[in-house]
Structures are given as structure tokens and as C-alpha cells.
Design an enzyme around this catalytic site. Structure first.
Site, PDB file in Angstrom:
ATOM      1  N   LYS A  40      78.031  35.779  30.096  1.00  0.00           N
ATOM      2  CA  LYS A  40      79.142  35.718  31.383  1.00  0.00           C
ATOM      3  C   LYS A  40      78.042  36.059  32.863  1.00  0.00           C
ATOM      4  CE  LYS A  40      83.268  36.611  29.412  1.00  0.00           C
ATOM      5  NZ  LYS A  40      84.652  36.594  29.429  1.00  0.00           N
ATOM      6  N   GLU A  41      76.727  36.678  33.058  1.00  0.00           N
ATOM      7  CA  GLU A  41      76.235  37.225  34.216  1.00  0.00           C
ATOM      8  C   GLU A  41      75.399  35.876  33.412  1.00  0.00           C
ATOM      9  OE1 GLU A  41      76.353  40.865  34.885  1.00  0.00           O
ATOM     10  OE2 GLU A  41      77.854  41.507  33.136  1.00  0.00           O
TER      11      GLU A  41
END
Lengths: 335, 335
Positions: free
Chosen positions: B127-128
Site C-alpha cells: 500500500k505504500e
């Protein structure tokens, strides 16, 4: 094409005398050294630097000019096409902001007359920063330190978008990259480039590349068709300058990109489809001058192109002033 | 809570003698000035700076450490929760990287022991930055200038992820913000803060805020429950330190954030739900110490908190080395 080649042959004859000895003062090379910037309003440029790094010029509060024109990376994002608001894919390769003041116009199709006009575009483009000029001005006017700084410079009540783009443009004027090895050679230091690089330059001139890539920016000073000798194949839908002029002959005509710092500004072409200089030189030779370079010739030209990497701007990371309670908040995930 | 209040009352008594006159050498304040960094490997930190600004540590080639820990903005992105790969919304507010070396552990739940361990996390988080350590090491090993620089420092054939995170951590150790007005006051300059700010500090101590926000970082040195006096209402799903310890009593327990540079690191709390210091102080008073500050009291504490803004790191924008033909290309739009 015949005219272009003839020109180049003449240029080559004129400059061949310099082979190995550095250019003579009497021989005018078709590429000129980049001159240091002299007439800059430093206070305005310093404000412009902040704005260039300012994510609050975007709807999300995440994207700044520097996101796609990254000054750590030759003034580009090194992506085929950029990532915009909500991870939208941009339509065209982000050109470098370095030496952009030398361009005859801005954007690949030249639709902006100058840096100031350009700076306003991505802010409002829904696929890029997705803000509006009204929003940006509201945001900046809510930040006391910006209000103070603009007031000091413009002596005008309230920040206006014209001031914002003027400041960004002033900063961008400082982003030139002088003193490349090639410029050192142009200025008389014969040891600044080696024999292979020099031969690359000669071949660059003789074969016709120089007819478009010349001047201080080694490009940026004319619009040319992409695909002169044979059509350039791409899935990219950009039609070039026809979008500005409406003229059929401007289809697939783009601003010739600068070759300054080309080693840093990959991937190449308006579609960003080509990752390496070797491939780019090979394709340009085919589609623009109808020629197949040998591997050795390609290597020479690539070696020459790498001598065009100049001194990158030395910049201090700006510290941006905090928002106030009145500042409209970023909307990164709003629909 | 009773124990905490008692402690604070004692502290207040001890330090009340300093009111208006600056601290006396004999009175030990519960907040200490930030000390300049002394033991840093400069070469390693300089490499770490490049890596901190390096978008090629992400799958997209677009997100760097600096994207969410923006050193132009107090080491944060000033978003409630961050934007990650493919514009995914992060689960928690990005804490500041400034003075992070003073934290007892890293991340809100303290799941990383130190800066080095932390640095490896976001790179691999889908997600990053959505890369992998294997990919990042492949990328860096394909870039000649990085290979040379790592070799010079580590004298080891081939770059490894441990070296990457060590370099980033070393750079982050330099990101301290000394010489805030409050630190100047602590060091004896009684004019460094005004009467309202001083009264804010006294109230901060007397009312119990100091029991968690103390030490050099004014926080960062303990884990505490968010919602002691009354539950903290949030839609954020982060459960805090229970994720690390598995202990029920660690539910909604988070690392106490530093209040250094708090003026710059909005929005506030682990959910980033609060935009202004006024609101943040109001909510903290309610949920942590069961108190309602008057408007005047709130203003005093906010005024004190703003004295904690220190000198921001002066950094030159790093110039990142170009990729080579062997470098794996970024995949911004790949599924």
C-alpha cells in the site's frame, strides 16, 4: 531532407578544422555554450522555488511541480508518462524543466508561449494537479507567510494567480545547466571531451542531427515532424502541433526537445517509449534521417550526447510555511 | 490518572520558580533541549539522503521516503493518511521523520525497533512503495554511481538491503531540529518566549500533558492509551500496540508522538482527523486528562506548542545518478 543534409555537410566542412584541437575562435559551432543566468529577480525566484515544491498547488496536496519535473532527476520524473491526480496516467512524457527558458515555446506542442503561461496549465489540468486557479489562490491567501512574502514582492493586496505563475517562471529561469564537458570544449578546453566523443559530435553534425538539435539548448528552438524519413510508430495519441494551429501539416509535429542533460532525462520521445540513448539514437536515425548507424557510430553519438550533461542546479530544499486554520484542506481521496 | 496528576503537580511546584525569569540551572525541566547531532558518518548520511529522495525505491518509480515524510513540510505529508502506490489510501497518519531518532521505537505501534528497521518497511508495503527488497537491490546494483558509492563506504561487493536501510537511518539521524525558541528559553534566554507562551508551558505541565509529552522530543519516549479519560472516537481501524504485543491492554495504545515542530506536522493524531492545534489541544484535554480548557487556556497551550518549532534541516537537493540500460524499469501502471 536534401536541403538539411546539404546544410550539414557545409557545417561539417566549416568545423572539421577543429577536430582534435578544440574549436577555433573563428569557427562558429552550431551549438553554443549555455550562458549563466544574469537577470533574475532573486527574491521572486526564491518565492518561485517554494511554489515549485508546493504540493498545495494540487487538489490532493500531494503533487507539486517537482513531482513530475524532479530536480533530483534532470528535471523529469523518468517515467514514460507521468502520474497525475488519483494516479491517472498522463498523455505525454514530461519534458525537463532544466534549460526550459531556452525553448521557443512550452509543452511538446508549444501551446504555451512561455514559462509563465506553462506554469498555470498543470495546476488546473484534471489529469495532473487537478486544482483550480481559484482554489490555489484561496489556499495561498490563507497562509500568512505566503501573504507576507507576496506582499513584499508585488506590493499588492492579495495573491493572484498571475503572481504565482510569474514567481514559478522566475525560479525556472534559474534552472540552467552550464559548464557541461561539451561547453568546456566549445569554450576552448580541448581536453574536456575525448576522441570518441569528438567523433560523435562530428558525426552528429555530418549526419544531420544538428539541423534540428542546435543552439544553446541543442534543440528547443523549432518544431519538427516526428517521422520525416519514415513514420514514427507509437500507440501514443498525441497529434502534436496541429492541436494548436489546426493545420494538417502540423500533425505529428512537436517541439524539438533539448538534448542538454539527455543522459538524465530518459525515457525518450514524446511517448517516453524508449529507455536508452542507444535505442533513441538508432530510432531517430531511422525515422528522421533515413539512416542506419553502425554500432560504432551509435556509440560515438551516445558518447557525445553524454558530454551535454551540465552542472545541475544547487538548491536548498525549501521550507514551506504551514497552513492556517483558514486554509482549504487537501482532498486527496474526494471523488 | 491520579498518579499522573500528582507527578505533574510536583513537577509544577519544582519548576514554578522559573516563571518569567527563564529556568534556573538548579531546576530541571521535564523537557530538554535538542542536542545537535555529533556522531554521524557523514559519507553514509549523504548516501542516505540520496536514498531518502530516491523514487526508484518504489515500484512506480514515483514515491520516495520524502513523498510522505516531506522535508519541506516538517517531515510529513500534511495529509490525514498518506497516498501510496496506485493512489491507495494509507491506514494511518505518517509521523514526522524529524527528531525520529529520539523515539523509543518507530511507527505508531512501535513495531520497528529503530530507524534502520523502519526504513525497510514502507519499501515493501504493497500500500505504500509496493516494491520488494530484492527489486530495490537489483535496481541499485544496476546503477554504476550507486555501486561505486556503496563500495566506497561498505567495501563490499554488491549492494544489500541492510546497507540501504543503514544509510537511510544514518541520514535520518541528522534530521533534528535544535534551537527552537523554547530550547533557547530552556538554555537561559528568558526573552526567547513571551508571557503567554510561558504560561502555556506552565499549564501544559500543571494539567498533566507533560506526563506523556516530555524529554528532548516532548514525546516519543513511551506508549500510552489514546483515550484515558474517555474513549477516543475515530473511524480509523488502527488498534495500536496490541498488533505488536498481542496484549488486550495494548489496544488503542500508541507511541506518544513528538510535539517538536507540531505547528508544521498537522493534521493531528494517528488518524490525522484534526486539522488545527486548537482542536487537537481541546480533544487531548478531554480524552486524556478529562478536562475542558477555557478558550484562553487553549490559546496559551497552543502558543507554547508553537515555540517548539526548531530549525529545519538545511539540505541541498540531492542529484540522483541515472539508471543504466540494465536497470529494471519502474512499473507505475502495471497491475
Amino acid at each position: 531532407m536534401k536541403t538539411i543534409r546539404l546544410q550539414l555537410t557545409l557545417m561539417s566542412i566549416l568545423s572539421v578544422g577543429s577536430l582534435g584541437f578544440g574549436p577555433k575562435a573563428s569557427v562558429k559551432e552550431p551549438i553554443e555554450p549555455i550562458k549563466p543566468v544574469t537577470s533574475v529577480n532573486k527574491q521572486l525566484a526564491e518565492l518561485g522555488k517554494k511554489l515549485f515544491f508546493e504540493p498545495r498547488l494540487s487538489k490532493s496536496g500531494f503533487i507539486s511541480c517537482n513531482s513530475c519535473h524532479n530536480l533530483s532527476r534532470g528535471g523529469t520524473d523518468n517515467l514514460a508518462t507521468s502520474i497525475g491526480h488519483n494516479w491517472q496516467q498522463g498523455p505525454i512524457n514530461s519534458p525537463t524543466v532544466l534549460n526550459a527558458s531556452l525553448n521557443l515555446a512550452q509543452f511538446w506542442d508549444g501551446r504555451a508561449a512561455d514559462l509563465k503561461e506553462q506554469a498555470g496549465g498543470p495546476i488546473e489540468n484534471p489529469k495532473e494537479m487537478a486544482a483550480s486557479h481559484v482554489l490555489v489562490v484561496d489556499v495561498l491567501n490563507s497562509i500568512p507567510q505566503y501573504v507576507k512574502e507576496f506582499k513584499k514582492i508585488f506590493n499588492h493586496k492579495g495573491i493572484e494567480i498571475e503572481q504565482v505563475t510569474q514567481a514559478i517562471a522566475e525560479f525556472e529561469k534559474t534552472l540552467i545547466t552550464p559548464n557541461s564537458r561539451f561547453d568546456q570544449w566549445l569554450l576552448g578546453n580541448k581536453d574536456a571531451i575525448n576522441q570518441q566523443e569528438l567523433e560523435g559530435y562530428q558525426l552528429f553534425k555530418q549526419s544531420g542531427c544538428i539541423s534540428c538539435h542546435n543552439g544553446a539548448a541543442v534543440g528547443g528552438n523549432s518544431f519538427q515532424k516526428m517521422g520525416i524519413a519514415q513514420p514514427y510508430k507509437t500507440t501514443n495519441e498525441a497529434k502534436g502541433r496541429i492541436a494548436v494551429t489546426g493545420k494538417e501539416e502540423d500533425k505529428h509535429v512537436f517541439k524539438v526537445p533539448t538534448l542538454r542533460n539527455i543522459e538524465l532525462t530518459y525515457p525518450y520521445f514524446h511517448d517516453g517509449s524508449v529507455d536508452t540513448l542507444e535505442q533513441a539514437v538508432d530510432i531517430m536515425a531511422k525515422v528522421q534521417i533515413g539512416r542506419d548507424f553502425t554500432k560504432a557510430e551509435n556509440a560515438k553519438i551516445v558518447a557525445f550526447l553524454k558530454t551535454l550533461t551540465g552542472e545541475q542546479p544547487t538548491l536548498t530544499v525549501p521550507i514551506l510555511p504551514p497552513s492556517s486554520s483558514a486554509t482549504p484542506r487537501p482532498q486527496p481521496f474526494a471523488q
